[in-house]
Design a protein around this motif. Sequence first.
Motif, PDB file in Angstrom:
ATOM      1  N   GLN A 191      -2.581 -12.890 -10.637  1.00 40.60           N
ATOM      2  CA  GLN A 191      -3.263 -12.591  -9.056  1.00 40.60           C
ATOM      3  C   GLN A 191      -3.607 -11.167  -8.786  1.00 40.60           C
ATOM      4  O   GLN A 191      -4.767 -10.918  -8.117  1.00 40.60           O
ATOM      5  N   ILE A 192      -2.971 -10.279  -9.179  1.00 44.95           N
ATOM      6  CA  ILE A 192      -2.938  -8.770  -8.775  1.00 44.95           C
ATOM      7  C   ILE A 192      -4.353  -8.355  -9.507  1.00 44.95           C
ATOM      8  O   ILE A 192      -5.034  -7.786  -8.859  1.00 44.95           O
ATOM      9  N   LEU A 193      -4.412  -8.880 -10.838  1.00 41.19           N
ATOM     10  CA  LEU A 193      -5.575  -8.215 -11.613  1.00 41.19           C
ATOM     11  C   LEU A 193      -6.954  -9.108 -10.904  1.00 41.19           C
ATOM     12  O   LEU A 193      -7.763  -8.207 -10.893  1.00 41.19           O
ATOM     13  N   ALA A 194      -6.683 -10.295 -10.691  1.00 41.73           N
ATOM     14  CA  ALA A 194      -8.032 -10.944 -10.572  1.00 41.73           C
ATOM     15  C   ALA A 194      -8.612 -10.682  -9.065  1.00 41.73           C
ATOM     16  O   ALA A 194      -9.791 -10.804  -8.802  1.00 41.73           O
ATOM     17  N   ARG A 195      -7.758 -10.218  -8.170  1.00 39.38           N
ATOM     18  CA  ARG A 195      -8.407  -9.678  -7.111  1.00 39.38           C
ATOM     19  C   ARG A 195      -9.477  -8.453  -6.954  1.00 39.38           C
ATOM     20  O   ARG A 195     -10.300  -8.207  -6.382  1.00 39.38           O
ATOM     21  N   VAL A 196      -9.252  -7.975  -8.344  1.00 44.01           N
ATOM     22  CA  VAL A 196     -10.275  -6.608  -8.736  1.00 44.01           C
ATOM     23  C   VAL A 196     -11.129  -7.101  -9.775  1.00 44.01           C
ATOM     24  O   VAL A 196     -12.180  -6.614  -9.859  1.00 44.01           O
ATOM     25  N   ASP A 197     -10.768  -7.827 -10.727  1.00 47.05           N
ATOM     26  CA  ASP A 197     -11.382  -8.308 -11.830  1.00 47.05           C
ATOM     27  C   ASP A 197     -11.047  -9.516 -12.618  1.00 47.05           C
ATOM     28  O   ASP A 197     -10.125  -9.743 -13.233  1.00 47.05           O
ATOM     29  N   SER A 198     -11.813 -10.417 -12.057  1.00 49.78           N
ATOM     30  CA  SER A 198     -11.235 -11.962 -12.472  1.00 49.78           C
ATOM     31  C   SER A 198     -11.759 -12.260 -14.067  1.00 49.78           C
ATOM     32  O   SER A 198     -10.974 -13.071 -14.457  1.00 49.78           O
ATOM     33  N   SER A 199     -12.405 -11.516 -14.609  1.00 50.27           N
ATOM     34  CA  SER A 199     -12.789 -11.731 -15.940  1.00 50.27           C
ATOM     35  C   SER A 199     -11.491 -11.227 -16.965  1.00 50.27           C
ATOM     36  O   SER A 199     -11.096 -11.958 -17.604  1.00 50.27           O
ATOM     37  N   LEU A 200     -11.160  -9.988 -16.507  1.00 49.74           N
ATOM     38  CA  LEU A 200      -9.783  -9.497 -17.247  1.00 49.74           C
ATOM     39  C   LEU A 200      -8.604 -10.310 -17.072  1.00 49.74           C
ATOM     40  O   LEU A 200      -8.029 -10.531 -17.669  1.00 49.74           O
ATOM     41  N   ALA A 201      -8.461 -10.777 -15.611  1.00 58.16           N
ATOM     42  CA  ALA A 201      -7.543 -11.484 -15.077  1.00 58.16           C
ATOM     43  C   ALA A 201      -7.373 -13.232 -16.036  1.00 58.16           C
ATOM     44  O   ALA A 201      -6.277 -13.747 -16.450  1.00 58.16           O
ATOM     45  N   HIS A 202      -8.535 -13.544 -16.275  1.00 62.46           N
ATOM     46  CA  HIS A 202      -8.922 -14.848 -16.964  1.00 62.46           C
ATOM     47  C   HIS A 202      -8.124 -14.644 -18.608  1.00 62.46           C
ATOM     48  O   HIS A 202      -7.561 -15.578 -18.651  1.00 62.46           O
ATOM     49  N   VAL A 203      -8.741 -13.768 -19.201  1.00 60.40           N
ATOM     50  CA  VAL A 203      -8.179 -13.596 -20.589  1.00 60.40           C
ATOM     51  C   VAL A 203      -7.039 -13.327 -20.788  1.00 60.40           C
ATOM     52  O   VAL A 203      -6.188 -13.833 -21.419  1.00 60.40           O
ATOM     53  N   TYR A 204      -6.258 -12.374 -19.748  1.00 61.78           N
ATOM     54  CA  TYR A 204      -4.897 -12.088 -19.739  1.00 61.78           C
ATOM     55  C   TYR A 204      -4.170 -13.310 -19.283  1.00 61.78           C
ATOM     56  O   TYR A 204      -3.007 -13.634 -19.949  1.00 61.78           O
ATOM     57  N   ALA A 205      -4.488 -14.066 -18.331  1.00 62.13           N
ATOM     58  CA  ALA A 205      -3.923 -15.287 -18.135  1.00 62.13           C
ATOM     59  C   ALA A 205      -3.790 -16.260 -19.272  1.00 62.13           C
ATOM     60  O   ALA A 205      -2.809 -17.285 -19.448  1.00 62.13           O
ATOM     61  N   PHE A 206      -5.030 -16.492 -19.864  1.00 60.22           N
ATOM     62  CA  PHE A 206      -5.061 -17.545 -20.879  1.00 60.22           C
ATOM     63  C   PHE A 206      -4.222 -16.974 -21.982  1.00 60.22           C
ATOM     64  O   PHE A 206      -3.652 -17.932 -22.961  1.00 60.22           O
ATOM     65  N   HIS A 207      -4.019 -15.657 -22.294  1.00 60.77           N
ATOM     66  CA  HIS A 207      -2.679 -15.338 -23.336  1.00 60.77           C
ATOM     67  C   HIS A 207      -1.489 -15.910 -22.889  1.00 60.77           C
ATOM     68  O   HIS A 207      -0.848 -16.579 -23.932  1.00 60.77           O
ATOM     69  N   HIS A 208      -1.139 -15.896 -21.769  1.00 57.19           N
ATOM     70  CA  HIS A 208       0.146 -16.590 -21.054  1.00 57.19           C
ATOM     71  C   HIS A 208       0.046 -18.196 -21.318  1.00 57.19           C
ATOM     72  O   HIS A 208       1.119 -18.620 -21.857  1.00 57.19           O
ATOM     73  N   LEU A 209      -1.036 -18.933 -21.194  1.00 56.67           N
ATOM     74  CA  LEU A 209      -0.968 -20.288 -21.257  1.00 56.67           C
ATOM     75  C   LEU A 209      -1.013 -20.330 -22.809  1.00 56.67           C
ATOM     76  O   LEU A 209      -0.174 -21.677 -23.014  1.00 56.67           O
ATOM     77  N   LEU A 210      -1.456 -19.530 -23.683  1.00 56.37           N
ATOM     78  CA  LEU A 210      -1.567 -20.104 -25.120  1.00 56.37           C
ATOM     79  C   LEU A 210      -0.054 -19.828 -25.639  1.00 56.37           C
ATOM     80  O   LEU A 210       0.308 -20.346 -26.537  1.00 56.37           O
ATOM     81  N   ILE A 211       0.819 -18.851 -25.049  1.00 55.49           N
ATOM     82  CA  ILE A 211       1.997 -18.440 -25.399  1.00 55.49           C
ATOM     83  C   ILE A 211       2.952 -19.923 -25.008  1.00 55.49           C
ATOM     84  O   ILE A 211       3.731 -20.468 -25.986  1.00 55.49           O
TER      85      ILE A 211
END
Length: 393
Positions: free
Chosen positions: A73-93
């Motif tokens: 959420q902190i990252l997505a407030r400023v850059d939802s693209s980076l937050a997206h790939v970062y979030a999906f990393h945790h989803l894949l784990i």
Amino acid sequence: MNAPQPSFSLSPLDIARNLAEQFAQTAAERDKAGGNPKAERDLIRQSGLLGLAIPSVYGGQGADWSTIFQTIQILARVDSSLAHVYAFHHLLIATVQLFSQPTQYQGWFEATAREHLFWGNTLNPLDKRTTARQISEHEFIFQGDKSFSSGSIDSDMLLCSAYDSSEKLLIGVIPTSREGVSFLGDWDNMGQRQTDSGTSHFEQVKIHRTELLLNPGPLSTPYASLRPLIAQLIFVHLFLAVAEGAFQVARETVSGQRAWSKSLVDQAVNDPFTQRHFAEFHVQLESVRLLTQKAIQALQQAWDIGAELTAEQRGEAAIAIATAKIAASNTSLYITQHIFQVMGARATTARLNLDRFWRNVRTQTLHDPVDYKYQEVGEWVLTGKVPDPGFYS
């Protein structure tokens, strides 16, 4: 890979805030450019946050879901693209942890935590163009294309999938550098421009049986079926955070503006129509935040139960998350559109690129139709039936 060792003197939330501060400086410009945010992804690698979801026994930080979602959420407030790939990393784990056993994923997790590996997604079960052919007792060949491969470019590990001749979905984990894997770089959509969500190609890619997630396998138990709920809750946080980011920009802009010429006050912050708009924004955001907290608690409880999770318990979490998803979808679209009503015509200048907030949530909210979240919640309200597990519910 010899990545710089991160400092853990700061909390994960503080680390995420520091990253967000850096990303915010170039977010508007990078959104216009599109392409792969290599430098920013490397900063995430160096931060140590890629080990958050990995259990501590394998060298990770074993964070709870609330902490992981807050960093997203902190990252997505400023850059939802980076937050997206970062979030999906945790989803894949989480996907690997849910679909397989520790004896299989231990090595992957240890390497990820030790080398700060970034995971990319080439799963997309709706795209059946990638086929699997067994060539020996222990080896398969994946062949074909896969769309919506978020975070695949510049990743270190890939979660991939293919359908065999009997239409069975096979999911595997391979190094991104595996021979035959390539990426077309054809993501040119109007939003989420730096997610690299284009097409990946598998040209006679060898997959070992030990790399396939077969025990217990995809969505095979109520516990394994938590995977799509994690994905849906990621979207909730992305939508909420983008709305929060847009709200903050609007508030900062209005705080220095004069009121409209016909207003009875001098400053925009004292104008009753402006105040009404911001009150509406606030109420909607607060509503989504409360629903999101309830959804996180439901997911964490289900996660903690583990393999003994029942279908009904899983279904209760699904309803909580679907409810938050509906609210977050509507609020994010409303706020990112209506901030211009309070900021005025100057806010539409191309230099500011403030339409990126709306473009990003408009693109991401189409991942799966919100109408079917209404259907799931409505059916539960009227009949008590919880949603059937699937990759989108």
